[in-house]
Design a protein around this motif. Structure first.
Motif, short mmCIF file in Angstrom:
data_model
loop_
_atom_site.label_atom_id
_atom_site.label_comp_id
_atom_site.label_asym_id
_atom_site.label_seq_id
_atom_site.Cartn_x
_atom_site.Cartn_y
_atom_site.Cartn_z
N TRP A 150 -7.74 -0.12 -7.56
CA TRP A 150 -6.95 -1.35 -7.53
C TRP A 150 -7.81 -2.46 -8.10
O TRP A 150 -8.92 -2.68 -7.62
CB TRP A 150 -6.59 -1.75 -6.10
N LYS A 182 0.82 -1.20 0.00
CA LYS A 182 0.00 0.00 0.00
C LYS A 182 0.87 1.27 0.00
O LYS A 182 0.56 2.24 -0.69
CB LYS A 182 -0.88 -0.04 1.25
N ASP A 238 -8.19 10.97 -11.69
CA ASP A 238 -8.93 10.39 -10.55
C ASP A 238 -8.00 9.50 -9.74
O ASP A 238 -6.95 9.07 -10.23
CB ASP A 238 -10.07 9.50 -11.07
N GLU A 239 -8.45 9.17 -8.53
CA GLU A 239 -7.72 8.22 -7.70
C GLU A 239 -7.57 6.90 -8.46
O GLU A 239 -8.48 6.51 -9.20
CB GLU A 239 -8.52 7.97 -6.43
N PHE A 240 -6.45 6.22 -8.28
CA PHE A 240 -6.24 5.00 -9.06
C PHE A 240 -6.94 3.83 -8.38
O PHE A 240 -6.59 3.48 -7.25
CB PHE A 240 -4.74 4.63 -9.15
N GLU A 249 -5.45 16.65 -14.03
CA GLU A 249 -5.73 16.01 -12.73
C GLU A 249 -6.38 14.67 -13.03
O GLU A 249 -7.38 14.63 -13.73
CB GLU A 249 -6.73 16.85 -11.91
N GLU A 254 0.85 4.07 -2.97
CA GLU A 254 0.52 5.47 -2.67
C GLU A 254 1.63 6.41 -3.14
O GLU A 254 1.37 7.44 -3.77
CB GLU A 254 0.31 5.65 -1.17
N ARG A 263 0.67 11.19 -10.52
CA ARG A 263 -0.16 12.40 -10.52
C ARG A 263 0.67 13.66 -10.70
O ARG A 263 0.29 14.58 -11.40
CB ARG A 263 -0.82 12.56 -9.16
N GLU A 269 1.61 6.43 -7.00
CA GLU A 269 0.43 7.12 -7.50
C GLU A 269 0.70 8.62 -7.40
O GLU A 269 0.42 9.38 -8.32
CB GLU A 269 -0.80 6.71 -6.68
N GLY A 270 1.32 9.00 -6.29
CA GLY A 270 1.68 10.41 -6.09
C GLY A 270 2.63 10.89 -7.17
O GLY A 270 2.44 11.98 -7.74
#
Ligand code: ASP
Length: 585
Positions: free
Chosen positions: A271, A244, A267-269, A265, A248, A255, A251-252
């Motif tokens: 899983w 995790k 969306d949140e990725f 921008e 994170e 982005r 992903e940061g």
């Protein structure tokens, strides 16, 4: 001073300024009373002009100019008569007072402009001229910006950028190595790294805690579409983290790159477990820009005396929204498309869901309207939709339906290059069975940790073991992959033995790593991004070649420097190598 301004800099506010520019002659237009020269550099194009007021010597000098001459031009900025709204410098021109040819040029083999007349081969042979074109150079500017964004982000998170060696040791696992003979160690060879995997793990044992490197990697594979023998990874590793934490962090990073370079921008990725990706998208790199999921309709369609279905292991369907009007010709086209050897399906069954609530299918002989209604329910099809069905071996059919899904997505314009849908695919299988060699291979690599809850299965049902491995997928493209690592030498030995290594082989290949694990290895995990692919995705391109300054062609050749090439006998002697070429047919 060669120049006071670049060719992209001057504006109407500069009118009256005395300036000096330098650059390449894009073109010369002689209109009799006036002659215009478009002067180009990386930053833009500025118009130079001579007219009846210009000194005769300067006007004459213009006669000598040809395309791609490098010149220095002095003059006064003034407002243009006819403005060019398409370029930022289009309101001004330079009334020339002096011109110096810095470097003449032969006629270039193709035109240096966005829509060039140069074919691929010619462009590659003269890549330095190709790179003068804005459309090509812009991709490399983007690449540079992205590398910058990567460094900024990771430096801000305390990662240490560390170089690892390029001359390493050949290992049989993975792709084929490029090997390099050692002069000082007769009969022995280095290999070029396929990735810095073991080194980055050793850096974790060394206590670096967070490592990254933008690094060249090498794989000697046959060049299928869009592969290069040398490519670039953003390679990263972290200590004292779980899956995790890694997802994170990166992903940061992703982005950050989107925001910094494209101002997008995302969306949140989400899983998505590997198993779900395979079942619903027929791929471990699902393109989630559109739905059109694969439905398992095996149970719904069996038992109606249609032998093709009744004898199939699996029957799957996708629903193409709004395609009920597809013509005979379009449907035949799709059928032929899935029958091509690349897809290898036997055929394609269709059901049209008519606007009036009836159904028309290619298997009406076997299925009633009620039967077909059940198919529609199962696949979520509504009036106006088209259901496409394939049957056969499950693994193959999921793959084929996945391809068909992508094709339909393309035909329906659902794969917009300006939309970005990243996701993490997680829970990959640890091992992959190879029928030919009758052995397991590591799906990711041998250092990947099984999920703790699946470790028991390693003895009983190794094929079922899931790994703490993950891929970053964007728009159906695998952008990165990594895993939580094994950090225990016992478990690592067990993994090697599952992969068919004898103790001695494991020791000879990876003894250094297993030894290192005995000196206090922290739990660690990491990831590598395919940088070329990421840049090409950001640039909206279909190939990675266009984001590499000097790429190789499909035969692995650099046609500009003409490499690979033969070497002198003396060089081979020094290496104690003998060429033993098989006779060419
Ligand atoms: N070294 C791996 C690769 O090249 C990535 C990783 O596991 O970090 O695919």
């Amino acid at each position: 001073m060669y120049r006071t301004h670049t060719c992209g800099e001057l504006r109407i506010e500069n009118a009256g300024n005395e300036v000096t520019l330098a650059g390449w002659v894009q073109r010369v237009r002689d209109l009799g009373a006036m002659t215009f020269v478009d002067l180009r550099d990386r930053y833009g194009i500025t118009q130079l002009v001579v007219d009846e007021n210009t000194d005769k010597a300067v006007a004459d000098a213009l006669e000598e100019l040809g395309r791609e001459f490098v010149i220095q031009a002095k003059g006064t900025v003034r407002e243009r008569q006819s403005k060019n709204k398409n370029i930022p410098t289009g309101e001004v021109e330079i009334a020339l007072s002096e011109i110096n040819v810095l470097s003449p040029a032969e006629l270039p083999p193709f035109t240096i402009q966005d829509d060039t007349d140069g074919g691929d081969d010619l462009r590659m042979k003269y890549r330095y001229l190709d790179l003068r074109r804005d459309v090509v150079r812009e991709n490399l500017v983007l690449r540079s910006k992205m590398a910058h964004a990567v460094r900024n982000y990771l430096n801000s998170k305390d990662f240490i950028e560390t170089e690892t060696p390029v001359l390493i040791k050949s290992t049989p696992e993975g792709a084929r190595d490029f090997i390099v003979p050692s002069r000082m160690n007769e009969g022995q060879f280095y290999a070029l790294p396929q990735s810095p995997q073991t080194f980055k793990q050793l850096l974790m044992i060394a206590g670096f805690d967070r490592y990254y490197q933008i690094v060249k990697c090498f794989r000697d594979e046959d060049l299928r579409a869009d592969r290069q023998p040398e490519f670039t990874q953003i390679d990263c590793e972290m200590s004292f983290v779980e899956q995790k934490d890694v997802l994170e962090m990166f992903e940061g990073l992703t982005r950050h790159m989107f925001k910094e370079t494209l101002n997008v921008e995302v969306d949140e990725f989400p899983w998505m477990p590997y198993a779900e990706a395979m079942e619903k998208y027929g791929s471990d790199k699902p393109d989630t820009r559109f739905e059109m999921l694969i439905n398992d309709i095996t149970e719904t369609v069996k038992g109606k005396d249609f032998v093709v279905f009744d004898s199939a292991e699996y029957i799957g369907a996708i629903c193409a929204k709004g395609c009920a009007e597809y013509t005979r010709k379009q449907l035949d086209g799709l059928t032929n498309w899935v029958k091509r050897p690349q897809i290898g399906a036997k055929g394609l069954v269709y059901v049209k869901c008519n606007e009036d609530g009836t159904f028309k299918s290619s298997v009406d002989k076997f299925y009633s309207q009620d039967d077909l209604k059940a198919w529609a329910e199962k696949t979520g099809a509504e009036a106006g939709d088209l259901i496409l069905v394939m049957s056969g071996d499950k693994k193959h059919m999921l793959d084929a339906l996945g391809e068909l899904r992508l094709e339909m997505g393309k035909q329906l314009g659902l794969r917009d290059k300006n939309v970005f849908k990243p996701l993490w695919v997680v829970d990959f299988p640890l091992l992959e069975w190879d029928e030919e060699s009758k052995r397991f291979y590591a799906m990711h690599h041998p250092f990947t940790s099984p999920k703790p809850e699946d470790i028991e299965l390693m003895d009983t049902d190794p094929g079922k073991v899931r790994a703490n491995a993950y891929d970053l997928v964007i728009n159906g493209v695998e952008i990165g992959g990594g895993s939580v690592r094994i950090f225990d030498s016992e478990l690592q030995s067990k993994m090697f033995s599952l992969l068919g290594f004898t103790k001695e082989e494991a020791e000879a290949q990876f003894g250094f790593l297993m030894k290192a694990f005995k000196f206090g290895a922290p739990p660690h995990a990491g990831i590598a991004f395919g940088f070329d692919r990421l840049v090409s995705l950001f640039a909206g391109l279909d190939t990675i070649r266009d984001v590499i300054a000097f790429p190789k062609n499909n035969a692995g050749r650099d046609v500009m420097i003409d490499s690979p090439s033969a070497v002198a006998e003396a060089q081979l002697d020094e290496l104690n190598l003998k060429l033993n070429l098989k006779e060419k047919k």
